[in-house]
Design a protein around this motif. Structure first.
Motif, PDB file in Angstrom:
ATOM      1  N   PHE B  13       0.833  -1.207   0.000  1.00  0.00           N
ATOM      2  CA  PHE B  13       0.000   0.000   0.000  1.00  0.00           C
ATOM      3  C   PHE B  13       0.863   1.250   0.000  1.00  0.00           C
ATOM      4  N   MET B  14       1.863   1.255   0.911  1.00  0.00           N
ATOM      5  CA  MET B  14       2.723   2.433   1.039  1.00  0.00           C
ATOM      6  C   MET B  14       3.489   2.688  -0.254  1.00  0.00           C
ATOM      7  N   ARG B  19       4.393   5.713  -5.187  1.00  0.00           N
ATOM      8  CA  ARG B  19       4.608   5.660  -6.639  1.00  0.00           C
ATOM      9  C   ARG B  19       3.557   6.515  -7.361  1.00  0.00           C
ATOM     10  N   TRP B  20       2.292   6.325  -6.947  1.00  0.00           N
ATOM     11  CA  TRP B  20       1.221   7.072  -7.605  1.00  0.00           C
ATOM     12  C   TRP B  20       1.334   8.563  -7.358  1.00  0.00           C
ATOM     13  N   LYS B 394      -3.707  12.466  -5.335  1.00  0.00           N
ATOM     14  CA  LYS B 394      -3.468  11.651  -6.529  1.00  0.00           C
ATOM     15  C   LYS B 394      -3.656  10.162  -6.229  1.00  0.00           C
ATOM     16  N   PRO B 395      -2.922   9.580  -5.273  1.00  0.00           N
ATOM     17  CA  PRO B 395      -3.144   8.149  -5.000  1.00  0.00           C
ATOM     18  C   PRO B 395      -4.541   7.887  -4.461  1.00  0.00           C
TER      19      PRO B 395
END
Lengths: 324, 410
Positions: B13-14, B19-20, B394-395
Motif C-alpha cells: 500500500f505504502m 509511486r502514484w 493523486k493516489p
C-alpha cells in the motif's frame, strides 16, 4: 524607603550570610562549569588550535544553555550553573564582566508604583535612565516608559500626544507616563502558552527570557502596551552595559525574546528605587512596599486622589496615577 | 490473515501510494516542480528571517501579528470546512458527497499543515519550540488559549489523516471498511471541526485589551465565513479534478455545494452587517479599529481599499451564487466561488488581525503591509499546502476509482 527601614537587622544578616555562601558555592561551580565546558569543547572540537578555543567554549556554553529548564523549576544548583554560564558568555561575547543575581522576592513585600500626574513635567529623565539601567536595545530604540503630553480634559495616556518634541513643560498641559502596570490579574500571564511570563511573589510580572518562544500572544493580550519584543538582535555598546544584573531583570536579551519593565528587579530587591523613580527630577514617581503601612506608596494611596488606567478591565494594576 | 501477509499488504500500500503520488504526465511533473520552486523561495526567505530575526518582516511592537497569523486564521477555517462534506456523507449517507468526501479531508490536511506552518514561521525562537510541549516543556493548559489551539489542531490533523487512511487502505485491498472501526472517529471529527475554529476565534475573542476582537460574534462568524470559503475552494478544486483527471464528479455535488456556500455566505454577511452597525451607529472609542479599517485613521488608510474590495466581492459572489444567473454553468459558478474565497481571505486575514492591533493601547496608529520576506514565506507555505494536497489526492483518487470500477463490474 519605608520597607527598607523596616527590614530587620536579623534579616539583613541572614541575607549577607546567604550571599557569602552563594559566592563560595558559585566560585566552586564556576571552576566546575569551566572544566565541563572545556571538556565538552574537546569532544566537540577534538584537538583544535588554542586560538579557536574561545569560540568553541562559547558554543559549548550555548549548547548547555539550550537544555536548561524554566527558571522557576530550576534547583539552586541549576540556577547557579546557568548564571555562571551567562556571566562567562557575556565575557566571551562582549568582553564585559557582569554579575547576574538570582535574588528571590523579599518576604512581606508587594511592590506598588505611584505616578504623580500633577508633578510630572515631561522631562523624560525616567525614560533614559530606564534605557541605561535595563540595557535596552539601542538599535531599535526600545523604551519601557512612554510619556504623553496631555491637553486639559484628557485623563488616559492613549488620549495624549506621545510624540512631542517641544520644550517642556508647556503651560496648560500636563504629562502622563505609561509602562507595565504589573497587574495582579495579568492578561499576559494568562495568555502565555509556556508560562514564560509569570508573577513573582513580590508582585513583579517577569519574563523568563530564555523560556520565551516569541509567539507574542502576551503582547496582543496586554491592554497597557507594557511589552516589548526583540525583533532584531539587541545592541548595547559594551561600555554602556549596566553590569549589576538580575536573571529576571536587565541581563542581556536575545533576538526573538519578549521583555518588559521589571520594576528594576535588580535594584528593588536590593532595597533601591527603580531607575525611573530615582531619576525623576520632579519627584513624580513613587515606589514602595504596599504591605508596609509606613511606606510612601501607602501614604499616597491613603491620602491622595488615586486612579488606575482601564480599571474596567479588572486587571487590578499595581500602578496608580494620582493628583496632588 | 497471517501477521506476515498483512505487513506485506501494508508495505505494498505504502509503495503504491508513493509511486502514484510522484508519477504522472509531464504536466503533473511540471506542476510539482513549480510547487517545489515556490517552496524553495519560502525556505530562502525563511533563512533570511532566521539569520536576521523577525525584523525583516514589517511587524512592529504595535502590529505585533501580521500576514502570517492572518493566513493562519483563515486557513484554520478552510480546514474546519471539510466538515461540510463529512457531515452529509457519513451521517446522512449522501451519495454525491460520499463520492468526494476524501477530497474534503485531504484539503483539511493541507490547510492544517499550512496553518501550523504559519504559526511556526511566526515564532521568534522556533528552536525553543519544545518549551511548549507537555511533560518536557511547560504547557500552560487550560489557561492559555494558544495551548488549546495547538491541542485541537493536532488532534484534528490526526483524525483527518487516519480516517481516510483507514478507508483508503480497505479500498486498496478491495474490501468495505468496517464502520464500527471508523464511525466513532468521524463523529469526533465533526465536533472537532467546529471546535478548531471556535477555539481559534476564542484566541482573539478572549482578549479584553483588543475591543475589535473582544466580540462574542467572532466565533459564530468565523464558522459561517469558513463554511462559505472552504466549500468554495473545494468547488474550484472539484472542477479542476473533473476536467484534469478521469475522476468525474456528478453535477449534483456542485449544486449541493452551492447551496451550502450560499447559506453560509448569507449568514456571514448578516453577521458582518451586524458588526458594522454596532461600530458605526453609535461610534465609541472602541470603534476606532473599525474606523481605521473601513475609512482610515489619522491619514493611515492602507487597509481601506482592501476591505472595500473584500466586502464588494463578498456581496457580488454571494449574489451570484444565490441567484445563480448562469444556471449552474461553471463559467459563472467558479468565478463566483473565487471571488467569495478571496473576499473572505482578505476580510478574515489582514482585515481582522491588523485592525485588532491598531490603534495600539497607547492610541498610536500605524500602517502595515507585509514585507517581501513575509510574502515569500507565505507563498512557500501555500506551495507546501498545495504540494501536500496534490500528492495525497493523486493516489487517493486512483484507489477510489479502482475500488468503484471493481464494485461496478462485480
Amino acid at each position: 524607603m519605608g520597607f527598607l527601614k523596616n527590614k530587620s537587622c536579623r534579616q539583613q544578616i541572614t541575607d549577607e550570610h546567604r550571599s557569602c555562601q552563594d559566592a563560595g558555592r558559585r566560585a566552586f561551580l564556576k571552576k566546575a562549569v569551566k572544566a565541563a565546558a572545556i571538556g565538552s569543547t574537546a569532544v566537540v572540537a577534538g584537538c583544535q588550535a588554542p586560538g579557536l578555543l574561545g569560540s568553541k567554549e562559547e558554543m559549548a556554553l550555548q549548547f548547555q544553555e539550550y537544555f536548561k529548564a524554566h527558571y522557576r523549576l530550576m534547583t539552586e544548583k541549576e540556577r547557579d550553573a546557568t548564571i555562571i554560564r551567562l556571566e562567562r558568555l557575556a565575557k566571551l561575547q562582549k568582553g564585559v564582566d557582569v554579575q547576574i543575581s538570582s535574588k528571590g522576592a523579599l518576604p512581606g513585600v508587594l511592590y506598588g508604583y505611584g505616578f504623580n500626574v500633577t508633578r510630572c513635567e515631561g522631562y523624560m529623565e525616567c525614560v533614559s535612565a530606564c534605557v541605561r539601567e535595563n540595557n535596552l536595545d539601542r538599535k531599535s530604540n526600545t523604551q519601557y516608559i512612554r510619556i504623553f503630553e496631555m491637553e486639559p480634559g484628557q485623563m488616559a495616556p492613549n488620549a495624549g500626544n506621545g510624540k512631542f518634541f517641544n520644550e517642556v513643560p508647556v503651560d496648560g498641559r500636563f504629562y502622563m507616563g505609561a509602562q507595565c502596570n504589573h497587574c495582579d490579574n495579568a492578561p499576559c500571564i494568562k495568555a502565555c502558552p509556556t508560562k514564560a511570563t509569570y508573577r513573582e511573589p513580590d508582585g513583579i510580572v517577569v519574563v523568563d527570557y530564555d523560556w520565551c518562544i516569541g509567539c507574542r500572544y502576551c503582547m496582543a493580550a496586554c491592554p497597557y502596551y507594557g511589552r516589548r519584543f526583540n525583533w532584531n538582535e539587541p545592541v548595547v555598546p559594551a561600555n554602556e552595559i549596566t553590569r549589576k544584573q538580575h536573571y529576571l531583570g536587565n541581563r542581556q536579551r536575545r533576538r526573538g525574546q519578549m521583555e518588559k519593565c521589571t520594576f528594576c528587579v535588580q535594584r528593588t530587591r536590593e532595597g533601591r528605587l527603580p531607575a525611573c523613580a530615582e531619576a525623576c527630577p520632579t519627584g513624580a514617581r513613587i515606589f514602595g512596599n504596599l504591605l508596609d503601612p509606613n511606606s510612601e506608596i501607602r501614604f499616597v494611596l491613603e491620602n491622595k486622589k488615586v486612579f488606575r488606567w482601564k480599571e474596567e478591565l479588572g486587571t487590578d494594576p499595581k500602578f496608580w496615577y494620582f493628583i496632588d | 490473515m497471517t501477521q506476515k501477509s498483512s505487513v506485506r499488504q501494508l508495505f505494498g500500500f505504502m509503495t503504491d501510494v508513493a509511486r502514484w503520488s510522484l508519477s504522472g504526465g509531464i504536466g503533473y511533473q511540471l506542476f510539482l516542480c513549480l510547487l517545489v520552486v515556490f517552496m524553495m523561495l519560502g525556505v530562502f526567505a525563511y533563512l533570511v528571517q532566521w539569520k536576521l530575526g523577525l525584523t525583516v518582516t514589517h511587524m512592529s511592537d504595535i502590529v505585533s501579528w501580521g500576514f502570517y497569523i492572518a493566513n493562519f486564521t483563515f486557513l484554520v477555517g478552510v480546514a474546519a470546512a471539510a466538515v461540510m462534506l463529512i457531515l452529509p456523507s457519513y451521517i446522512f449517507k449522501d451519495e454525491h458527497f460520499h463520492h468526494v468526501v476524501i477530497i474534503g479531508e485531504v484539503v483539511a490536511v493541507g490547510a492544517l499543515i499550512m496553518s501550523m506552518t504559519f504559526v511556526f514561521v511566526d515564532l521568534g525562537r522556533p528552536l525553543q519550540g519544545w518549551h511548549i510541549l507537555p511533560i518536557i516543556g511547560l504547557f500552560n493548559w487550560p489557561s492559555s488559549l494558544l495551548t488549546w489551539d495547538i491541542l485541537v489542531l493536532n488532534v484534528y490533523l490526526v483524525l483527518n489523516l487516519s480516517i481516510p487512511a483507514y478507508i483508503l487502505y480497505c479500498h486498496y485491498n478491495q474490501r468495505e471498511p468496517d464502520p464500527r472501526k471508523y464511525r466513532p472517529f468521524v463523529f469526533i471529527s465533526i465536533f472537532w471541526a467546529f471546535g478548531i475554529h471556535l477555539i481559534t476565534a476564542f484566541l482573539y475573542e478572549g482578549l479584553p485589551a483588543r475591543p475589535f476582537w473582544n466580540n462574542p460574534l467572532m466565533g459564530p462568524r468565523f464558522l459561517a465565513s469558513a463554511f462559505a470559503a472552504g466549500p468554495a475552494l473545494i468547488t474550484v478544486l472539484l472542477a479542476i479534478i473533473h476536467n484534469a483527471t478521469t475522476f468525474k464528479i456528478p453535477k449534483q455535488t456542485f449544486n449541493k455545494l452551492r447551496l451550502i456556500i450560499v447559506i453560509s455566505a448569507i449568514i456571514n454577511l448578516i453577521m458582518l452587517f451586524s458588526e458594522v452597525f454596532k461600530e458605526f451607529y453609535f461610534p465609541t472609542h472602541h470603534s476606532l479599529s473599525a474606523e481605521y479599517l473601513y475609512f482610515g485613521l489619522d491619514g493611515h488608510n492602507s487597509l481601506v481599499p482592501w476591505i472595500w474590495t473584500a466586502v464588494s466581492i463578498n456581496i457580488v459572489g454571494t449574489l451570484l451564487l444565490a441567484f445563480n444567473p448562469g444556471k449552474n454553468r461553471p463559467m459563472v459558478l467558479l468565478p463566483a466561488c473565487v471571488l467569495l474565497f478571496i473576499g473572505i481571505w482578505i476580510e478574515k486575514g489582514i482585515g481582522l488581525i491588523v485592525p485588532g492591533l491598531v490603534p495600539s493601547p497607547l492610541g498610536e496608529v500605524v500602517s502595515y503591509a507585509p514585507s517581501w520576506v513575509e510574502i515569500s514565506i507565505a507563498l512557500g507555505v501555500l506551495a507546501l499546502g498545495m504540494f501536500v494536497v496534490t500528492i495525497l489526492l493523486k493516489p487517493a483518487l486512483i484507489i477510489e476509482q479502482r475500488f468503484e470500477t471493481n464494485n461496478e463490474t462485480v
